[in-house]
Scaffold this active site. Structure first.
Site, PDB file in Angstrom:
ATOM      1  CB  ALA A 105      -4.441   8.773   5.093  1.00  0.00           C
ATOM      2  CE1 TYR A 152      -4.344  -1.381  -0.007  1.00  0.00           C
ATOM      3  CE2 TYR A 152      -3.212  -3.175   1.104  1.00  0.00           C
ATOM      4  CZ  TYR A 152      -4.403  -2.575   0.482  1.00  0.00           C
ATOM      5  OH  TYR A 152      -5.271  -3.488   0.351  1.00  0.00           O
ATOM      6  CB  VAL A 153       3.638   2.395   1.828  1.00  0.00           C
ATOM      7  CG1 VAL A 153       4.920   3.386   1.702  1.00  0.00           C
ATOM      8  CG2 VAL A 153       2.766   2.867   3.076  1.00  0.00           C
ATOM      9  CE  LYS A 170       3.816   6.796   9.845  1.00  0.00           C
ATOM     10  NZ  LYS A 170       2.859   7.328   8.825  1.00  0.00           N
ATOM     11  NE  ARG A 201     -16.824   4.632   9.879  1.00  0.00           N
ATOM     12  CZ  ARG A 201     -15.520   4.605   9.642  1.00  0.00           C
ATOM     13  NH1 ARG A 201     -14.863   5.586   9.945  1.00  0.00           N
ATOM     14  NH2 ARG A 201     -14.653   3.592   9.599  1.00  0.00           N
ATOM     15  CB  THR A 215       1.939  -6.129  16.432  1.00  0.00           C
ATOM     16  OG1 THR A 215       1.414  -4.607  15.990  1.00  0.00           O
ATOM     17  CG2 THR A 215       2.365  -6.234  17.898  1.00  0.00           C
ATOM     18  CB  CYS A 247      -0.201   2.261  10.719  1.00  0.00           C
ATOM     19  SG  CYS A 247       0.544   1.608   9.105  1.00  0.00           S
ATOM     20  CG  PHE A 248      -4.057   5.028  13.560  1.00  0.00           C
ATOM     21  CD1 PHE A 248      -2.932   5.790  13.169  1.00  0.00           C
ATOM     22  CD2 PHE A 248      -5.276   5.727  13.734  1.00  0.00           C
ATOM     23  CE1 PHE A 248      -3.032   6.873  12.247  1.00  0.00           C
ATOM     24  CE2 PHE A 248      -5.668   6.920  13.113  1.00  0.00           C
ATOM     25  CZ  PHE A 248      -4.558   7.395  12.228  1.00  0.00           C
ATOM     26  CB  ALA A 301       2.790  11.757  12.900  1.00  0.00           C
ATOM     27  CD  GLU A 349       4.563   8.357   1.901  1.00  0.00           C
ATOM     28  OE1 GLU A 349       5.325   8.633   1.365  1.00  0.00           O
ATOM     29  OE2 GLU A 349       3.543   9.305   2.154  1.00  0.00           O
TER      30      GLU A 349
HETATM   31  P1  NAD Z   1       2.115  -4.141   2.718  1.00  0.00           P
HETATM   32  O1  NAD Z   1       2.014  -5.323   3.589  1.00  0.00           O
HETATM   33  O2  NAD Z   1       0.996  -3.935   1.914  1.00  0.00           O
HETATM   34  O3  NAD Z   1       3.340  -4.421   1.776  1.00  0.00           O
HETATM   35  C1  NAD Z   1       4.593  -4.676   2.435  1.00  0.00           C
HETATM   36  C2  NAD Z   1       5.298  -5.742   1.176  1.00  0.00           C
HETATM   37  O4  NAD Z   1       6.575  -5.915   1.406  1.00  0.00           O
HETATM   38  C3  NAD Z   1       4.345  -6.879   0.922  1.00  0.00           C
HETATM   39  O5  NAD Z   1       4.140  -7.284  -0.437  1.00  0.00           O
HETATM   40  C4  NAD Z   1       5.548  -8.065   1.279  1.00  0.00           C
HETATM   41  O6  NAD Z   1       5.589  -9.330   0.464  1.00  0.00           O
HETATM   42  C5  NAD Z   1       6.725  -7.046   0.775  1.00  0.00           C
HETATM   43  N1  NAD Z   1       8.152  -7.888   1.566  1.00  0.00           N
HETATM   44  C6  NAD Z   1       8.530  -8.217   2.837  1.00  0.00           C
HETATM   45  N2  NAD Z   1       9.586  -8.439   2.944  1.00  0.00           N
HETATM   46  C7  NAD Z   1      10.217  -8.351   1.702  1.00  0.00           C
HETATM   47  C8  NAD Z   1      11.306  -8.804   1.273  1.00  0.00           C
HETATM   48  N3  NAD Z   1      12.369  -9.174   2.146  1.00  0.00           N
HETATM   49  N4  NAD Z   1      11.798  -8.488  -0.243  1.00  0.00           N
HETATM   50  C9  NAD Z   1      10.763  -8.192  -0.775  1.00  0.00           C
HETATM   51  N5  NAD Z   1       9.440  -7.940  -0.581  1.00  0.00           N
HETATM   52  C10 NAD Z   1       9.070  -8.161   0.953  1.00  0.00           C
HETATM   53  O7  NAD Z   1       2.506  -3.043   3.954  1.00  0.00           O
HETATM   54  P2  NAD Z   1       2.263  -1.560   3.640  1.00  0.00           P
HETATM   55  O8  NAD Z   1       0.741  -1.300   4.233  1.00  0.00           O
HETATM   56  O9  NAD Z   1       2.905  -0.863   2.307  1.00  0.00           O
HETATM   57  O10 NAD Z   1       3.044  -0.832   4.734  1.00  0.00           O
HETATM   58  C11 NAD Z   1       4.496  -0.878   4.761  1.00  0.00           C
HETATM   59  C12 NAD Z   1       5.190   0.140   5.784  1.00  0.00           C
HETATM   60  O11 NAD Z   1       4.680   1.284   5.396  1.00  0.00           O
HETATM   61  C13 NAD Z   1       4.993  -0.590   7.088  1.00  0.00           C
HETATM   62  O12 NAD Z   1       6.003   0.057   7.844  1.00  0.00           O
HETATM   63  C14 NAD Z   1       3.829   0.741   7.538  1.00  0.00           C
HETATM   64  O13 NAD Z   1       3.732   0.799   9.050  1.00  0.00           O
HETATM   65  C15 NAD Z   1       4.238   1.844   6.829  1.00  0.00           C
HETATM   66  N6  NAD Z   1       3.100   2.428   6.383  1.00  0.00           N
HETATM   67  C16 NAD Z   1       1.876   2.184   5.906  1.00  0.00           C
HETATM   68  C17 NAD Z   1       1.129   3.026   5.599  1.00  0.00           C
HETATM   69  C18 NAD Z   1      -0.380   2.575   4.873  1.00  0.00           C
HETATM   70  O14 NAD Z   1      -1.500   3.162   4.523  1.00  0.00           O
HETATM   71  N7  NAD Z   1      -0.592   1.302   4.727  1.00  0.00           N
HETATM   72  C19 NAD Z   1       1.038   4.367   5.531  1.00  0.00           C
HETATM   73  C20 NAD Z   1       2.406   4.883   6.193  1.00  0.00           C
HETATM   74  C21 NAD Z   1       3.408   3.926   6.372  1.00  0.00           C
HETATM   75  C1  UGA Z   2      -3.188   7.201   8.976  1.00  0.00           C
HETATM   76  C2  UGA Z   2      -2.618   8.075   8.902  1.00  0.00           C
HETATM   77  O1  UGA Z   2      -3.839   9.195   8.836  1.00  0.00           O
HETATM   78  C3  UGA Z   2      -1.548   8.595   7.928  1.00  0.00           C
HETATM   79  O2  UGA Z   2      -0.812   9.839   7.998  1.00  0.00           O
HETATM   80  C4  UGA Z   2      -0.589   7.435   8.209  1.00  0.00           C
HETATM   81  O3  UGA Z   2       0.501   7.624   7.150  1.00  0.00           O
HETATM   82  C5  UGA Z   2      -1.020   5.994   8.144  1.00  0.00           C
HETATM   83  O4  UGA Z   2      -2.090   5.787   8.960  1.00  0.00           O
HETATM   84  C6  UGA Z   2      -0.211   4.893   8.408  1.00  0.00           C
HETATM   85  O5  UGA Z   2       0.979   5.186   8.905  1.00  0.00           O
HETATM   86  O6  UGA Z   2      -0.477   3.876   8.071  1.00  0.00           O
HETATM   87  P1  UGA Z   2      -4.982   5.650   7.607  1.00  0.00           P
HETATM   88  O7  UGA Z   2      -4.874   4.406   8.558  1.00  0.00           O
HETATM   89  O8  UGA Z   2      -4.661   5.147   6.111  1.00  0.00           O
HETATM   90  O9  UGA Z   2      -3.668   6.692   7.610  1.00  0.00           O
HETATM   91  O10 UGA Z   2      -6.091   6.123   7.468  1.00  0.00           O
HETATM   92  P2  UGA Z   2      -6.851   7.430   8.374  1.00  0.00           P
HETATM   93  O11 UGA Z   2      -7.594   8.564   7.571  1.00  0.00           O
HETATM   94  O12 UGA Z   2      -6.021   8.103   9.177  1.00  0.00           O
HETATM   95  O13 UGA Z   2      -7.865   6.533   9.196  1.00  0.00           O
HETATM   96  C7  UGA Z   2      -7.481   5.612  10.421  1.00  0.00           C
HETATM   97  C8  UGA Z   2      -8.729   5.228  10.986  1.00  0.00           C
HETATM   98  O14 UGA Z   2      -9.222   6.219  11.911  1.00  0.00           O
HETATM   99  C9  UGA Z   2      -9.837   4.877   9.935  1.00  0.00           C
HETATM  100  O15 UGA Z   2     -10.578   3.615  10.654  1.00  0.00           O
HETATM  101  C10 UGA Z   2     -10.816   6.100  10.066  1.00  0.00           C
HETATM  102  O16 UGA Z   2     -12.223   5.654   9.901  1.00  0.00           O
HETATM  103  C11 UGA Z   2     -10.564   6.377  11.323  1.00  0.00           C
HETATM  104  N1  UGA Z   2     -11.022   7.826  11.658  1.00  0.00           N
HETATM  105  C12 UGA Z   2     -10.208   9.004  11.116  1.00  0.00           C
HETATM  106  C13 UGA Z   2     -12.124   8.081  12.534  1.00  0.00           C
HETATM  107  O17 UGA Z   2     -12.861   7.244  13.006  1.00  0.00           O
HETATM  108  N2  UGA Z   2     -12.314   9.518  12.676  1.00  0.00           N
HETATM  109  C14 UGA Z   2     -11.693  10.391  12.239  1.00  0.00           C
HETATM  110  O18 UGA Z   2     -11.942  11.732  12.451  1.00  0.00           O
HETATM  111  C15 UGA Z   2     -10.617   9.913  11.352  1.00  0.00           C
END
Ligand code: NAD
Ligand code: UGA
Length: 467
Positions: free
Chosen positions: A170, A15-16, A222, A446, A97, A278-279, A225, A167
């Site tokens: 959201a 997703y990132v 990070k 909601r 986790t 993440c939260f 935040a 990153e």
């Molecule tokens: P994700 O699980 O969607 O993607 C991670 C990918 O990494 C998987 O496809 C997995 O197969 C791959 N992977 C793992 N080990 C590997 C390796 N050794 N070689 C190659 N590929 C490998 O995770 P995500 O949601 O993209 O999150 C990634 C990181 O970013 C996490 O630390 C998360 O906390 C952070 N983050 C996520 C979000 C979000 O909105 N999802 C936002 C900000 C930060």
């Molecule tokens: C959150 C942060 O907003 C991002 O900045 C961060 O990068 C990301 O986590 C991460 O590190 O993974 P995300 O979880 O994708 O992003 O979505 P949010 O919009 O933050 O919502 C998180 C949860 O809180 C959802 O279930 C949402 O419905 C809920 N939420 C959010 C509420 O219930 N009320 C609000 O006012 C806002």
């Protein structure tokens, strides 16, 4: 002297990694961006000819992938080759986790990050800038540096520098967040490397929004935040429960407090509790780190944010059972929305999971509709196979995925709205009510439904935070 970046490798096509690299490739056509992952099925989906089959659903992502893929953006499982070709490697792997061992249930599991660092140490050529994109415990960069410098000493001709570039996107708004970020954060020690990464973002992000700090501040920013954002959600959800008890209206309260410029209006929407990947994991990790550094009071403070969230989810399930004459056994309940928020197909830690599990435990028959979540994903999350005809032994809960709001409403005693998908904001309640068994309830976790329209259709209504 700034280092010229021509080749980027991103390890992790999730997703990132996927959306972030798509935007970098889009904004920097002269940089070759290779996104690599061990998961062959995920890579195949990123390469799908039909862009609606991308593994991540994000508004606007398909168009960007469509114009960059095959030009300067590629997705593959060739991790070694991509590392060897790269001037800059982003680590964008999962950091969930820990499930077992020391710190289980709290600390981040860093095995994937460490595996990547070792692979980079082995495969990199020349000077390589390693960028932490994953969310990591503060001081992880020291571990990565230690692994890389061991390789540096052995090979002699490779050098590394490590940056932290967390990153903040959201899900559901990822493309907008990447294209117009509030800020970009770059933490590091080597000014040339910092400038090399800053120069990439500076193609489309105003320089004053690119903050540079030391490594530890960046890593900790990070976690902090996310903790502060989640804290706001728990704060408003705690007030929502109090509103329900007192006759106040949480939306009016949120408006009143959010109008204070010191507080601001964002992130004050009461709901079924925060979900997302993440939260919870980041707060638990923050609390674990605080405890490890001898700060148990700080750890307890942040853990309370997660505890309130869990309570809110159980509270909603209990409330549904209570309103339905204290039993939902063998009753049909329609679930509107399973994703953790609108505009994503992601269900990680979705409030729907805990709430549905509680209702299944009570013996309910759930008809679940989500526009983007697959039935297979629901089965994994619920830990229970679907029962398409809802025919199960007496007293046992069951569920089935349905393909429309109307099907979710068929013969149900209640509809429970859990995800704020746009289509749930404008429901024809007269038509929906015809399908339900009376007396029938709408539980809107909601607070997006039109209360007057629901009442006019002869349905009982509960909305989060409305007394
Ligand atoms: P994700 O699980 O969607 O993607 C991670 C990918 O990494 C998987 O496809 C997995 O197969 C791959 N992977 C793992 N080990 C590997 C390796 N050794 N070689 C190659 N590929 C490998 O995770 P995500 O949601 O993209 O999150 C990634 C990181 O970013 C996490 O630390 C998360 O906390 C952070 N983050 C996520 C979000 C979000 O909105 N999802 C936002 C900000 C930060
Ligand atoms: C959150 C942060 O907003 C991002 O900045 C961060 O990068 C990301 O986590 C991460 O590190 O993974 P995300 O979880 O994708 O992003 O979505 P949010 O919009 O933050 O919502 C998180 C949860 O809180 C959802 O279930 C949402 O419905 C809920 N939420 C959010 C509420 O219930 N009320 C609000 O006012 C806002």
């Amino acid at each position: 002297m700034s280092r010229d970046i021509r080749n980027i490798c991103c390890i992790g096509a999730g997703y990132v990694g996927g959306p972030t690299m798509a935007v970098i490739a889009d904004r920097c056509p002269e940089i070759e961006v290779r996104v690599v992952d061990l998961n062959a099925a995920r890579i195949a989906a990123w390469n799908a000819a039909d862009l609606s089959g991308l593994p991540v659903y994000e508004p606007g992502l398909d168009a960007i992938v469509g114009r960059c893929r095959g030009r300067n953006l590629s997705f593959s499982t060739a991790v070694d080759e991509a590392i060897a070709a790269a001037d800059m490697v982003f680590l964008s792997v999962n950091t969930p986790t820990k499930q077992r061992g020391v710190g289980a249930g709290q600390a981040s599991d860093l095995r994937w990050v460490e595996a990547c660092a070792r692979q980079v140490a082995t495969m990199a050529r020349g000077h390589t800038i390693v960028v932490e994109k994953s969310t990591l415990p503060v001081r992880t960069a020291a571990t990565i540096q230690a692994i890389l410098s061991a390789a540096q000493q052995e090979a002699g001709n490779t050098t590394f520098s490590v940056l932290s570039n967390p990153e903040f996107l959201a899900e559901g708004t990822a493309i907008r967040d990447l294209e117009e970020p509030d800020r970009v954060l770059v933490g590091g020690e080597d000014p040339d490397s910092i400038e090399a990464l800053t120069a990439i973002y500076a193609r489309w992000v105003p320089r004053e929004r690119i903050l540079t700090t030391n490594l530890w501040s960046s890593e900790l920013s990070k976690l902090s935040a996310n903790a502060v954002l989640a804290q706001r959600v728990s704060s408003i959800n705690s007030i929502a429960a109090f509103c329900e008890a007192t006759g106040a209206d949480v939306q009016e309260v949120a408006l009143a407090i959010g109008s204070d410029s010191r507080i601001g209006p964002g992130f004050l929407q009461a709901g079924p509790g925060f979900g997302g990947s993440c939260f919870q994991k980041d707060i638990l990790n923050l609390a674990y780190l605080c405890e490890s550094f001898g700060l148990p009071e700080v750890a307890a403070y942040w853990r309370a944010v997660v505890e309130l969230n869990t309570w809110q989810q159980h509270r909603i399930a209990r409330l549904v059972v209570g309103k339905l004459f204290n039993t939902v056994t063998a009753k049909r309940i329609g679930i509107l929305g399973f994703a953790f928020k609108a505009d994503t197909n992601d269900t990680r830690q979705s409030a729907a999971i805990r709430i549905c599990r509680d209702l299944l435990e009570e013996g309910a028959h759930l008809q679940i509709f989500d526009p983007k979540v697959s039935p297979e994903q629901m089965a994994v999350d619920l830990g229970l196979a679907a029962s398409p005809d809802l025919a199960v032994p007496d007293g046992q809960g069951s569920w089935q995925a349905v393909h429309s709001l109307e099907a979710a409403a068929e013969q149900v005693d209640a509809l429970l709205l859990l995800t704020e998908w746009r289509q749930f904001r404008a429901i024809d309640w007269q038509a929906v009510a015809q399908r339900m068994r009376r007396p029938a309830w709408v539980f809107d976790a909601r607070a997006v439904t039109d209360g007057a329209a629901v009442a006019a259709a002869g349905l009982h209504l509960w909305r989060v935070g409305k007394g």
